[in-house]
Enzyme design. Structure first.
Site, short mmCIF file in Angstrom:
data_model
loop_
_atom_site.label_atom_id
_atom_site.label_comp_id
_atom_site.label_asym_id
_atom_site.label_seq_id
_atom_site.Cartn_x
_atom_site.Cartn_y
_atom_site.Cartn_z
N LYS A 142 30.54 -33.88 30.68
CA LYS A 142 29.09 -34.01 30.48
C LYS A 142 28.85 -35.14 29.50
O LYS A 142 29.71 -35.44 28.68
CB LYS A 142 28.52 -32.70 29.92
CG LYS A 142 27.03 -32.54 30.09
CD LYS A 142 26.64 -32.04 31.47
CE LYS A 142 25.15 -32.07 31.68
NZ LYS A 142 24.75 -31.40 32.93
N ASP B 237 20.69 -35.33 34.81
CA ASP B 237 20.41 -34.04 34.15
C ASP B 237 19.02 -34.22 33.53
O ASP B 237 18.28 -35.13 33.93
CB ASP B 237 21.48 -33.71 33.09
CG ASP B 237 21.37 -32.28 32.58
OD1 ASP B 237 21.78 -31.35 33.30
OD2 ASP B 237 20.85 -32.05 31.46
P1 NDP Z 1 14.15 -32.70 34.36
O1 NDP Z 1 14.24 -33.65 33.24
O2 NDP Z 1 13.83 -33.21 35.72
O3 NDP Z 1 13.11 -31.53 34.04
C1 NDP Z 1 13.28 -30.73 32.91
C2 NDP Z 1 12.08 -29.82 32.81
O4 NDP Z 1 12.31 -28.85 31.80
C3 NDP Z 1 10.81 -30.54 32.43
O5 NDP Z 1 9.73 -29.87 32.98
C4 NDP Z 1 10.85 -30.44 30.92
O6 NDP Z 1 9.57 -30.59 30.31
C5 NDP Z 1 11.37 -29.04 30.73
N1 NDP Z 1 12.08 -28.98 29.43
C6 NDP Z 1 13.09 -29.75 29.00
N2 NDP Z 1 13.45 -29.43 27.76
C7 NDP Z 1 12.63 -28.43 27.41
C8 NDP Z 1 12.51 -27.66 26.23
N3 NDP Z 1 13.29 -27.87 25.17
N4 NDP Z 1 11.56 -26.68 26.23
C9 NDP Z 1 10.77 -26.46 27.31
N5 NDP Z 1 10.86 -27.17 28.44
C10 NDP Z 1 11.76 -28.13 28.49
O7 NDP Z 1 15.56 -31.93 34.36
P2 NDP Z 1 16.23 -31.08 35.53
O8 NDP Z 1 15.18 -30.40 36.34
O9 NDP Z 1 17.21 -31.94 36.20
O10 NDP Z 1 17.06 -30.01 34.68
C11 NDP Z 1 16.52 -28.74 34.32
C12 NDP Z 1 17.66 -27.80 33.97
O11 NDP Z 1 18.52 -27.66 35.11
C13 NDP Z 1 18.57 -28.25 32.83
O12 NDP Z 1 19.04 -27.12 32.13
C14 NDP Z 1 19.73 -28.90 33.56
O13 NDP Z 1 20.92 -28.93 32.78
C15 NDP Z 1 19.86 -27.95 34.75
N6 NDP Z 1 20.57 -28.50 35.89
C16 NDP Z 1 20.15 -29.65 36.51
C17 NDP Z 1 20.83 -30.12 37.61
C18 NDP Z 1 20.36 -31.32 38.37
O14 NDP Z 1 20.93 -31.58 39.45
N7 NDP Z 1 19.33 -32.04 37.95
C19 NDP Z 1 22.06 -29.47 38.09
C20 NDP Z 1 22.36 -28.22 37.43
C21 NDP Z 1 21.66 -27.80 36.36
P3 NDP Z 1 9.18 -31.96 29.59
O15 NDP Z 1 8.85 -32.91 30.69
O16 NDP Z 1 8.01 -31.60 28.75
O17 NDP Z 1 10.37 -32.38 28.78
#
Ligand code: NDP
Length: 448
Positions: A129, A169
């Site tokens: 990572k 991510d």
């Molecule tokens: P994105 O950046 O596309 O979206 C993240 C979302 O979560 C946004 O809506 C963001 O809001 C919100 N968010 C982030 N940090 C926080 C926080 N501290 N408190 C509240 N809301 C928060 O990321 P992904 O959708 O790709 O990833 C989301 C999760 O899924 C993560 O845990 C990631 O590790 C996991 N994941 C992702 C994969 C992928 O293929 N993308 C694969 C496997 C797991 P804001 O815009 O306000 O920051």
């Protein structure tokens, strides 16, 4: 869960001492070690080979300076990380997180989880990572590009299509991957599948964008079916509004559910009519706006400041898809009290240990992240295969393979849990099934 095995108690103590100030990493390791106790009791050969002692220590940790120039001509400095955790079953593989909360402990917890997740996919991928405390929010495209180029200028010395293949991510989407890929190609003078999540015009795979959210719903659907239930007619709450949340909403809706809430780090929207996903995609994917803008065009919907309240909305199924530790013990209690009977994790480690205890104590169907969100990395593995073959598969082919992988992951978790006397505990099943493959490979390769 209190450990009884002396070897595991000592191991956990060493991990805590050696990784002080990294609570997320210690949390992730503790959960795995606790569920592996019955395996360790049965397999003294793995203790003898020091498999777990080696598994909790990353093979390599790289920390570097990322200097870049902002739009005002001022020099900015961020910190970059890549943790190459375990390469027993394949090249390191795992995403790059760009978020101000990133520090080594976050990257290590994510890298550790990735080892087990990648093993569960059945594909030959080790775990790693990376990331930076850079925040892409509010930055211009030019600033994001200059950051990504600087980040890759150092990272390119440590990665490669057969060594370490990063992906997206939080904060790293198609735009960031494009800038990083361009810089890698320029510096190394080679066009290889060194990153996944690439654009479709330069080696990306169809269905990679959808994969984590779709995969989450495929896994959850399989878990529901095994317990005589389905998505049909159910009310679903999903946190986040990024890549995973958007495509989980799309698939859950296609499977007959009504998704009524989404969030971002500022607050959450509730739409009793069901989320209008076309509007969310326009706001988040095209205009890069905040989720609260949704209510301007949806009079029945409400917006509430703060994220935690999303778990007070009544639902059958909760799919946390934002970030780590977003459901604590208190939120888990409220979910249960309001009649929620299934929690399945799109985000990595979104439930605190107290929340998980609440799920298990109340017979909640619980799909743990390592298994439930493995569809993203599985499809990244399929992107790597297509890059090696220099071929592109159709959306339907990739989606069908993803579906097959998620079904097989559920079966592996289910049968490992049964074999070790913990039927229905898919968290234990995921940890055990993911661990055993890596452990056998580490043992076979000797003390490396
Ligand atoms: P994105 O950046 O596309 O979206 C993240 C979302 O979560 C946004 O809506 C963001 O809001 C919100 N968010 C982030 N940090 C926080 C926080 N501290 N408190 C509240 N809301 C928060 O990321 P992904 O959708 O790709 O990833 C989301 C999760 O899924 C993560 O845990 C990631 O590790 C996991 N994941 C992702 C994969 C992928 O293929 N993308 C694969 C496997 C797991 P804001 O815009 O306000 O920051």
């Amino acid at each position: 869960m209190a450990l009884k095995n002396k070897y595991l108690i000592d191991l956990l103590e060493t991990v805590k001492k050696r990784n002080q100030g990294e609570p997320e990493f210690i949390q992730a390791v503790t959960e795995v070690i606790e569920t592996l106790e019955p395996v360790i009791e049965k397999r003294p050969d793995l203790v003898e080979a020091g498999v777990l002692d080696r598994l909790v220590e990353p093979e390599r940790q790289i920390v570097f300076r990322v200097p870049w120039v902002d739009d005002n001509g001022k020099v900015q400095v961020n910190r970059g990380f890549r943790v190459q955790f375990n390469s027993a079953i394949g090249p390191y593989k795992g995403g790059i997180r760009l978020h101000p909360s990133v520090y080594i402990g976050i990257i290590k917890f994510l890298g550790f989880e990735q080892v087990f997740k990648n093993s569960l996919t059945t594909l030959p991928m080790g775990g790693g990572k990376g990331g930076s405390d850079f925040d892409p929010k509010g930055k211009s495209d030019g600033e994001v590009m200059r950051f990504c180029q600087s980040f890759m200028t150092e990272l390119c010395k440590h990665i490669g299509a057969d060594t370490d293949v990063p992906a997206g991510d939080i904060g790293t989407g198609a735009r960031e991957i494009g800038f990083m890929f361009g810089q890698y190609k320029r510096l190394r003078n080679e066009f290889t599948g060194v990153l996944t999540g690439k654009g479709l015009t330069y080696g990306g795979s169809l269905a990679r964008t959808e994969a984590t959210g779709y995969g989450l719903c495929y896994f959850t659907d399989e878990m529901l079916k095994a317990n005589g239930k389905s998505f049909e007619g159910k009310t679903v709450v999903i946190s986040g509004s990024g890549n995973v949340a958007i495509y989980a909403t799309e698939k859950a809706t296609a499977l007959g559910a009504k998704v009524v809430a989404l969030s971002d780090s500022n607050g959450y929207i509730y739409d009793p009519d069901g989320i209008d996903l076309a509007c969310v995609k326009q706001l988040k994917e095209v205009e890069r706006k905040r989720i609260k803008e949704y209510v301007a065009t949806h009079p029945n919907a409400t917006y509430t400041e703060g994220c935690k309240g999303i778990w007070t909305i009544k639902c059958d199924i909760a799919l946390p898809c934002a970030t780590q530790n977003e459901i604590d013990g208190e939120s888990a209690e409220i979910l249960v009290k309001n009649g929620c009977w299934c929690v399945s994790e799109g985000a990595n480690m979104p439930s605190t240990p107290e929340a998980i205890n609440t799920y298990l104590a109340n017979g909640i169907l619980y799909g743990p992240a390592k298994a439930a969100n493995a569809g993203g990395v599985a499809t990244s593995g399929l992107e790597m295969s297509q890059n090696s073959e220099r071929l592109s598969w159709t959306f339907e082919e990739v989606d069908a393979k993803l579906h097959g992988i998620m079904v097989s992951i559920f079966k592996a978790c289910d049968s490992a849990a049964k074999e070790y006397g913990m039927e229905g505990n898919y968290m234990a099943g995921a940890n055990i099934a993911g661990f055993l493959k890596v452990a056998e490979a580490m043992k076979a390769q000797g003390c490396v």
